[in-house]
Design an enzyme around this catalytic site. Structure first.
Site, PDB file in Angstrom:
ATOM      1  CB  SER A   8      -0.907   0.013   1.232  1.00 52.08           C
ATOM      2  OG  SER A   8      -0.122   0.103   2.417  1.00 52.08           O
ATOM      3  CB  SER A  13       1.846  -3.359   2.964  1.00 57.65           C
ATOM      4  OG  SER A  13       2.269  -2.080   2.556  1.00 57.65           O
ATOM      5  CB  CYS A  92     -12.705  -3.548  -1.179  1.00 52.89           C
ATOM      6  SG  CYS A  92     -11.099  -3.350  -1.993  1.00 52.89           S
ATOM      7  CB  CYS A 191      -8.545   3.422   0.347  1.00 51.24           C
ATOM      8  SG  CYS A 191      -9.660   2.725  -0.911  1.00 51.24           S
TER       9      CYS A 191
END
Length: 342
Positions: A8, A13, A92, A191
């Site tokens: 990300s 991450s 998502c 997001c």
């Protein structure tokens, strides 16, 4: 093992990728362009590239903006128009991250896909389940309820056995450049929301449309600024004539642009239903722990399947159930699935 890592552009991450690299895995970094903010993408792709260069792994940028808009973003807008409180992350994950991105990773020859989610995978009798993260304060298993067993078997969550407070020091020690990365402050962990979901809605629909507030008897007792600005349980932003105690939103009538309000005890319910169910194949009616919103405390309830819907009966009054939120079912810390509250 060859593993795709979703990056990300943030610390979690990046450290997930580092952990897997240290274990000797062959990695491919993947950045997903989902929302329409190119300014954010430019920054986060640059961050992801720095992590990949440090680790000596390739980075692929996948543009799923059209798919994301139709499957997630537009659904988010529509849900608020209908007076619901949607959960876009729960939508998502199965469609984008562990749907399209996983398919791409498999085509690259990867056996699994990894992310910085706070969750774990546990195999029970040769079947893979989502397990809550060690750090219960950051656990994200709630958003993963719709994943099939076959998909879960291909997932890796390197942060699942770590505490959030420990990760940044570990990450900065391993990858010092992470301390210099620029980031945007995300709102509500969504997001594509810049400041508030209301600002996002304003780009597409008329949000500021004054309407009436009614009590449970149907009497008009005040006004509000537009029904999409409210969710079940909200107690501010509307007027109630002569109110001597707090009033809470207990219902939303989208067609009439009306709010129904009541006292705190009026938020209580003893049952609820959920559609679009996604439950383990061996699910049996019985007593489980459920969550009806993220970060809520697990609540004991009797859960049963009836006419393709999930029905829940609570032992104690349950407060603040909002249509559109995810109902998630657990047995101890093992996720059994869930659905969308109706």
């Amino acid at each position: 093992m060859k593993i795709a890592v979703l990056l990300s552009g943030g610390v979690d991450s990046s450290y997930s990728a580092y952990s897997l690299k240290e274990q000797g895995h062959e990695l491919v970094g993947i950045y997903l362009k989902l929302h329409a903010s190119e300014k954010k993408h430019d920054l986060y792709i640059k961050n992801a590239q720095k992590a990949c260069e440090f680790l000596g792994i390739p980075l692929e940028v996948l543009d799923f903006q059209k798919d994301f808009k139709s499957a997630v973003y537009d659904e988010f807008i529509s849900a608020y128009e209908e007076g619901q409180t949607p959960n876009p992350c729960a939508l998502c994950n199965p469609l984008m991250k562990f749907g399209l991105a996983l398919d791409h990773a498999l085509k690259l020859g990867c056996e699994k896909i990894a992310t910085g989610h706070y969750a774990r995978v546990k195999e029970i009798d040769k079947v893979s389940y989502i397990q809550e993260a060690l750090d219960k304060t950051k656990d994200q298993s709630y958003f993963l309820y719709a994943l099939e067993h076959e998909v879960i078997a291909k997932l890796v969550f390197p942060l699942g056995d770590l505490l959030k407070k420990d990760i940044k020091p570990l990450a900065l020690n391993a990858m010092p450049f992470l301390g210099t990365l620029e980031t945007y402050k995300e709102s509500q962990e969504i997001c594509f929301v810049e400041k508030s979901y209301i600002d996002t809605l304003k780009k597409h629909v008329e949000v500021e449309k004054e309407g009436v507030v009614k009590n449970l008897q149907g009497e008009i007792i005040g006004t509000h600024k537009g029904y999409m600005q409210y969710t079940i349980g909200k107690r501010k932003g509307f007027s109630v004539k002569g109110a001597l105690e707090p009033h809470f939103v207990v219902g939303i009538d989208a067609k009439k642009n009306e709010l129904i309000v009541g006292k705190k005890e009026d938020l209580a319910t003893h049952s609820l239903k959920a559609k679009n169910k996604s439950l383990t194949k061996d699910f049996k009616n019985g007593e489980y722990s459920i969550k009806a919103r993220y970060r809520s405390v697990p609540t004991k309830a009797f859960v049963s399947l009836r006419d393709e819907a999930i029905e829940v009966e609570f032992e104690e009054p349950f407060y603040g159930v909002a249509k559109g939120q995810a109902l998630v079912v657990y047995k101890d810390d093992i996720l059994l699935g869930g659905g969308v509250i109706v």
